[in-house]
Design an enzyme around this catalytic site. Structure first.
Site, PDB file in Angstrom:
ATOM      1  N   HIS A   1      48.662  42.127  49.743  1.00 14.37           N
ATOM      2  CA  HIS A   1      48.137  41.846  51.067  1.00 14.37           C
ATOM      3  C   HIS A   1      48.671  42.539  52.312  1.00 14.37           C
ATOM      4  O   HIS A   1      48.159  42.959  53.110  1.00 14.37           O
ATOM      5  CB  HIS A   1      48.182  40.465  51.286  1.00 14.37           C
ATOM      6  CG  HIS A   1      47.166  39.758  52.471  1.00 14.37           C
ATOM      7  ND1 HIS A   1      45.946  40.146  52.593  1.00 14.37           N
ATOM      8  CD2 HIS A   1      47.568  38.934  53.303  1.00 14.37           C
ATOM      9  CE1 HIS A   1      45.600  39.652  53.565  1.00 14.37           C
ATOM     10  NE2 HIS A   1      46.546  38.907  54.296  1.00 14.37           N
TER      11      HIS A   1
ATOM     12  N   PHE B   1      43.551  32.938  56.265  1.00 10.53           N
ATOM     13  CA  PHE B   1      43.925  31.606  57.151  1.00 10.53           C
ATOM     14  C   PHE B   1      43.175  30.547  56.221  1.00 10.53           C
ATOM     15  O   PHE B   1      42.077  30.622  55.942  1.00 10.53           O
ATOM     16  CB  PHE B   1      43.581  31.747  58.469  1.00 10.53           C
ATOM     17  CG  PHE B   1      44.491  32.611  59.208  1.00 10.53           C
ATOM     18  CD1 PHE B   1      45.646  32.852  58.753  1.00 10.53           C
ATOM     19  CD2 PHE B   1      43.916  32.987  60.513  1.00 10.53           C
ATOM     20  CE1 PHE B   1      46.497  33.623  59.658  1.00 10.53           C
ATOM     21  CE2 PHE B   1      44.811  33.355  61.306  1.00 10.53           C
ATOM     22  CZ  PHE B   1      45.915  33.949  60.942  1.00 10.53           C
TER      23      PHE B   1
ATOM     24  N   GLU C   1      55.079  37.166  50.302  1.00  8.71           N
ATOM     25  CA  GLU C   1      54.200  37.642  49.037  1.00  8.71           C
ATOM     26  C   GLU C   1      55.288  38.295  48.141  1.00  8.71           C
ATOM     27  O   GLU C   1      55.149  38.410  46.866  1.00  8.71           O
ATOM     28  CB  GLU C   1      53.290  38.698  49.635  1.00  8.71           C
ATOM     29  CG  GLU C   1      52.324  39.438  48.697  1.00  8.71           C
ATOM     30  CD  GLU C   1      51.087  40.166  48.990  1.00  8.71           C
ATOM     31  OE1 GLU C   1      50.458  40.634  48.413  1.00  8.71           O
ATOM     32  OE2 GLU C   1      51.225  40.646  50.500  1.00  8.71           O
TER      33      GLU C   1
ATOM     34  N   CYS D   1      40.427  36.161  55.338  1.00  6.65           N
ATOM     35  CA  CYS D   1      40.788  37.537  55.045  1.00  6.65           C
ATOM     36  C   CYS D   1      40.678  37.875  53.436  1.00  6.65           C
ATOM     37  O   CYS D   1      40.767  38.877  52.893  1.00  6.65           O
ATOM     38  CB  CYS D   1      42.175  37.876  55.562  1.00  6.65           C
ATOM     39  SG  CYS D   1      42.513  37.605  57.262  1.00  6.65           S
TER      40      CYS D   1
ATOM     41  N   HIS E   1      44.186  45.882  59.636  1.00  3.91           N
ATOM     42  CA  HIS E   1      43.892  44.466  58.769  1.00  3.91           C
ATOM     43  C   HIS E   1      42.401  44.257  59.109  1.00  3.91           C
ATOM     44  O   HIS E   1      41.866  43.985  60.120  1.00  3.91           O
ATOM     45  CB  HIS E   1      44.686  43.478  59.178  1.00  3.91           C
ATOM     46  CG  HIS E   1      44.451  42.096  58.328  1.00  3.91           C
ATOM     47  ND1 HIS E   1      43.355  42.094  57.315  1.00  3.91           N
ATOM     48  CD2 HIS E   1      45.132  40.811  58.384  1.00  3.91           C
ATOM     49  CE1 HIS E   1      43.537  41.186  56.598  1.00  3.91           C
ATOM     50  NE2 HIS E   1      44.138  40.160  57.312  1.00  3.91           N
TER      51      HIS E   1
ATOM     52  N   LYS F   1      47.294  48.524  54.497  1.00  2.00           N
ATOM     53  CA  LYS F   1      47.008  48.151  55.935  1.00  2.00           C
ATOM     54  C   LYS F   1      47.912  48.719  56.883  1.00  2.00           C
ATOM     55  O   LYS F   1      47.540  48.881  57.999  1.00  2.00           O
ATOM     56  CB  LYS F   1      47.493  46.492  56.082  1.00  2.00           C
ATOM     57  CG  LYS F   1      46.257  45.826  55.379  1.00  2.00           C
ATOM     58  CD  LYS F   1      46.574  44.129  55.694  1.00  2.00           C
ATOM     59  CE  LYS F   1      45.442  43.392  55.015  1.00  2.00           C
ATOM     60  NZ  LYS F   1      45.465  43.173  53.369  1.00  2.00           N
TER      61      LYS F   1
END
Length: 418
Positions: free
Chosen positions: A306, A404, A317, A166, A343, A338
């Site tokens: 994010h 990831f 975060e 991502c 996403h 998002k």
């Protein structure tokens, strides 16, 4: 050596909120959700039955039928947004730019998953004799987007695709920025595209328990920072930014949207899918980007986080944000777009960088929608731009993307002042 300044001179967008930059921004600022029941396949046996799909996309606006059949949908998306951005920047090889000095650096985390799924399914249903489409491999491989864009326009500069889950398209943006400021190119077409709303895409993320299962209310399912968040909502599409060396842009009279001033790239080195429990990688990447931009944390007006709407990710975060910005964290605007787009995986960084650029240009902070219940682990004194856009003059904006594998990327841009 004296590093060159890098500006943005062209934009393109294809998102769940709109198929061009203006419609994307209008719906983003209005707090519109792009989520709805999935139309691509029968979801009867799937735990998650909704996503943020691109709507009413006509590929033949950008290419003929024969050409489109040679591309996976993620490449069609790339070609659409690149076509928009190159036209917006008025790039014309041989007239106002040198083809040898124009590159393409793209980002995608998954690539041609639709093609792979269809071809393998066709083989499994067949007689066992391998009858694959001759375009199977060129449609599937992740790097093909930058190849197609360069072929269409004749751009012969640096050409490749970054893959970091991502964080992919933010990595592409940072690489493009670096090539130009080092004097290795005059212009880079950069961005990202993704099209993973497929049976294997949704099924795979369901198996990881990463997706929201709020099937009774898709439009409110992506709810970053809300106590009752239960996972992310899959999105698709892409965005393109034309990055250009400042003097080159001025010499050809290009419109300048903003200036890119810094980027950071780090790793969590912790877990395949879970964030570091103290947000270490996220903290380090923001500090790295600030150092690269040569600015203090207090200079940042807007942070596009994010913020995927996962229980662990959002909390960690925010921990990192508080460690980096300390008291200034309470003075800047923070939001997760998002909540509206879903996403977009490898394309997330490009559409969110575009949101930051538009926030700088328009003086509007897009909201974090769907917030209903305070999460005690997330300080309510932070300005998370909840549920409604806010007016604010934005001089400097920062965008975070994490992937990831523990990949972290952060880019900083500011209003162009000459």
């Amino acid at each position: 050596m004296q590093l060159k300044r890098v500006v943005v001179t062209g934009l393109g967008a294809l998102t769940p909120l709109g198929n061009d930059v203006q419609s994307y921004w209008d719906n983003l600022a209005a707090g519109v959700s792009g989520a709805a029941p999935i139309t691509r396949f029968d979801t009867e046996h799937f735990k998650t039955k909704f996503a943020c799909e691109v709507k009413n996309f006509d590929v033949h606006q950008y290419m003929d039928r024969k050409e489109s059949k040679r591309m996976d949908i993620f490449t069609q998306y790339a070609m659409a947004v690149a076509t928009q951005a190159v036209a917006d920047a008025n790039l014309q090889v041989g007239q106002n730019c040198n083809a040898d000095r124009v590159g393409v650096i793209w980002g995608s985390g998954i690539g041609g998953i639709t093609t792979f799924e269809e071809e393998v399914e066709g083989f499994a249903k067949g007689s066992g004799v391998p009858r694959f489409n001759p375009f199977f491999i060129p449609k599937m491989i992740v790097d093909i987007c930058s190849g197609h864009i360069s072929i269409k326009y004749g751009f012969r500069g640096p050409n490749y695709v970054t893959v970091s889950a991502c964080a992919s398209s933010t990595n592409a943006l940072i690489d493009a920025f670096t090539y130009i400021r080092l004097g290795r190119a005059d212009v880079i077409v950069t961005g990202g595209s993704e099209a993973a709303i497929t049976r294997s895409g949704i099924g795979g993320f369901n198996a990881m328990k990463a997706l929201s299962e709020r099937n009774d209310s898709p439009q409110t399912a992506s709810r970053p920072f809300d106590k009752n968040r239960d996972g992310f909502v899959m999105g698709e599409g892409g965005a393109c930014l034309i990055l250009e060396e400042l003097e080159h842009a001025k010499a050809r009279g290009a419109k300048i949207y903003a200036e890119i001033i810094g980027g950071g790239i780090t790793a969590d080195a912790h877990h395949l899918t879970a964030p570091h429990p103290e947000g270490l990688g996220a903290r380090n990447v923001m500090l790295d980007a600030l150092r690269d931009a040569q600015i203090e944390p207090e200079a940042v007006d807007y942070l596009n986080v994010h913020g995927t709407s996962t229980p662990l990710g959002d909390e960690q975060e925010i921990k990192a944000v508080l460690k980096v910005f300390e008291q200034h964290a309470y003075k800047m605007n923070i939001s997760s777009t998002k909540s509206m787009t879903g996403h977009l995986l490898g394309a997330a960084g490009s559409v969110e960088a575009l949101a930051c650029l538009m926030a700088i240009e328009k003086g509007i902070i897009p909201p974090t929608i769907n917030h209903e219940t305070i999460d005690e682990t997330i300080d309510p004194a932070l300005n998370l731009t909840l549920n409604k856009a806010q007016n604010r003059q934005v001089e400097v904006a920062m965008s975070n993307t994490f992937g990831f594998g523990g990949h972290n990327a952060c880019v900083i841009m500011k209003k162009y002042r000459g």
